[in-house]
Scaffold this active site. Structure first.
Site, PDB file in Angstrom:
ATOM      1  N   HIS A  22      20.300 -18.263  -3.181  1.00 42.74           N
ATOM      2  CA  HIS A  22      19.977 -17.734  -4.509  1.00 42.74           C
ATOM      3  C   HIS A  22      19.316 -18.816  -5.367  1.00 42.74           C
ATOM      4  O   HIS A  22      18.316 -18.573  -6.040  1.00 42.74           O
ATOM      5  CB  HIS A  22      21.244 -17.237  -5.205  1.00 42.74           C
ATOM      6  CG  HIS A  22      21.927 -16.106  -4.501  1.00 42.74           C
ATOM      7  ND1 HIS A  22      21.439 -14.825  -4.498  1.00 42.74           N
ATOM      8  CD2 HIS A  22      23.074 -16.073  -3.768  1.00 42.74           C
ATOM      9  CE1 HIS A  22      22.248 -14.041  -3.803  1.00 42.74           C
ATOM     10  NE2 HIS A  22      23.244 -14.775  -3.342  1.00 42.74           N
ATOM     11  N   ARG A 173       8.547 -22.274  -2.289  1.00 40.98           N
ATOM     12  CA  ARG A 173       8.191 -23.530  -2.956  1.00 40.98           C
ATOM     13  C   ARG A 173       6.846 -24.067  -2.462  1.00 40.98           C
ATOM     14  O   ARG A 173       6.440 -23.842  -1.333  1.00 40.98           O
ATOM     15  CB  ARG A 173       9.293 -24.568  -2.728  1.00 40.98           C
ATOM     16  CG  ARG A 173      10.585 -24.272  -3.472  1.00 40.98           C
ATOM     17  CD  ARG A 173      11.701 -25.187  -3.005  1.00 40.98           C
ATOM     18  NE  ARG A 173      12.105 -24.852  -1.644  1.00 40.98           N
ATOM     19  CZ  ARG A 173      12.891 -25.612  -0.902  1.00 40.98           C
ATOM     20  NH1 ARG A 173      13.325 -26.784  -1.362  1.00 40.98           N
ATOM     21  NH2 ARG A 173      13.245 -25.254   0.316  1.00 40.98           N
ATOM     22  N   GLU A 268      10.066 -19.368   4.143  1.00 34.14           N
ATOM     23  CA  GLU A 268       9.374 -20.661   4.186  1.00 34.14           C
ATOM     24  C   GLU A 268       8.700 -20.860   5.539  1.00 34.14           C
ATOM     25  O   GLU A 268       7.550 -21.323   5.609  1.00 34.14           O
ATOM     26  CB  GLU A 268      10.368 -21.773   3.881  1.00 34.14           C
ATOM     27  CG  GLU A 268      10.927 -21.707   2.473  1.00 34.14           C
ATOM     28  CD  GLU A 268      12.152 -22.580   2.247  1.00 34.14           C
ATOM     29  OE1 GLU A 268      12.584 -22.691   1.092  1.00 34.14           O
ATOM     30  OE2 GLU A 268      12.693 -23.134   3.234  1.00 34.14           O
TER      31      GLU A 268
END
Length: 353
Positions: A22, A173, A268
């Protein structure tokens, strides 16, 4: 620069039982929000959650509450905090939500002129995994899982709720963007990861799957910050244990295949383009596994109580087929392009000129 000024409050938690997924995805959203001039503050239940959030460079304020069960009182606590910091949006990312919590928080947000955003994994601690989305009181709903469609949510919520549905909204990210990954013909390195935790000896069973497949490849085993691992399972194998890894991207780029839990790390890996065998480590990951497999993005072991032999079988399939490796890598990067957080913030109304 902005159409709207103020702050974004993110209500979430992390601990050994919940994991840190999270927080990981919320950090991606927070970084994008700051690029648009917003102040971002995390509201968490306890010291442990605060440590995880601040360990990733974010500011976290303890507001109390049970990280496994949010009630109406918790809604008032979050709303009061959001008002003090002049929040224009409150983002909730937790399986602890209840209808009493969301209903009250939505009313408070409406009264103060802010919007309520919820990341919906169709799983809560009270209900478990549900096959179909259920309606919540909110302004923006996010579900970037591989298995759900925008039509499902539009039929559920109608025209007045903004939707961020499907993997194109996955918040990944920036270190995983545009990785320049190269698919090699021979499998020389295999990445093994279960995220921040290692429930039910997941990592050890993944390693055993590699051993059963008799693959002549080096193993990179990622042991998360909240995980225990039995190093002896690697005896006789060419393996490296990585602990305390803050940036997994360089290790991903070296891997020819990954064996991964179906949480945040799976997105990712997809963004980088590493052909992956996905396994569930919790009930809430089962839908993601099925969607990942059905979209042709990788191989998924669609059993919660999976055995190492299932991993070995899928690994043997990938090792023998370099064309499949190239196909899966291309499919993954076309599905997850790294722009998910930017798309989300646009839907929130934080637009940049």
């Amino acid at each position: 620069m902005l159409l709207m000024d103020g702050s974004l409050v993110i209500r979430t938690d992390a601990n050994p039982s919940i994991g840190s997924g999270h927080v990981v995805r919320c950090v991606s959203i927070a970084r994008e929000a700051r690029l648009r001039g917003l102040q971002v503050l995390f509201a968490v239940s306890d010291k442990k959650s605060q440590e995880v959030v601040e360990g990733r460079g974010e500011t976290a304020v303890i507001v109390g509450g049970d990280p496994r069960s949010f009630n109406e009182r918790d809604a008032h606590t979050v709303a009061d905090f959001a008002q003090r910091v002049q929040a224009v949006s409150v983002l909730v990312d937790s399986y602890a939500v209840s209808h009493s919590f969301m209903d009250r928080l939505h009313r408070r947000c409406h009264d103060s002129g802010s919007q309520l955003v919820y990341i919906d994994d169709v799983y809560t601690f009270s209900e478990g995994f549900v096959p179909d989305p259920i309606p919540w009181s909110l302004d923006v709903v996010i579900n970037y899982g591989f298995i759900f469609s925008e039509d499902q949510y539009r039929n559920l919520y109608g025209p007045n709720v903004r939707l961020c549905i499907g993997p194109r909204y996955a918040p990944v990210r920036k270190e995983f963007h545009n990785a320049g990954y190269i698919v090699r013909n021979d499998v020389g390195r295999i990445l093994i990861t279960s995220g921040s935790t290692n429930p039910n000896r997941t990592l050890e069973r993944m390693v055993e799957g590699c051993r059963l497949a008799s693959v002549d490849a080096a193993l990179d085993v990622i042991v998360g910050g909240q995980a225990d691992f039995d190093d002896h399972v690697l005896d006789g194998l060419d393996a490296t244990i990585h602990r305390g890894v803050s940036n997994l991207a360089p290790i991903m780029k070296r891997a020819d295949i990954a064996i991964s839990a179906a949480g945040s790390t799976l997105y990712e890996l997809a963004c980088v383009g590493v052909p992956t065998i996905a396994v569930p480590i919790a009930e809430n990951q089962m839908g993601n596994i099925r969607g990942f497999d059905s979209l042709g993005l990788g191989l998924g072991v669609a059993e919660l109580n999976w055995a190492s032999a299932a991993v070995a079988s899928d690994l043997d399939t990938l090792v023998r087929d370099s064309r499949m490796l190239r196909y899966l890598s291309k499919r993954m990067t076309s599905c997850i392009d790294g722009a998910g957080a930017r798309r989300m913030l646009n839907e929130f109304g934080f637009l940049m000129h």
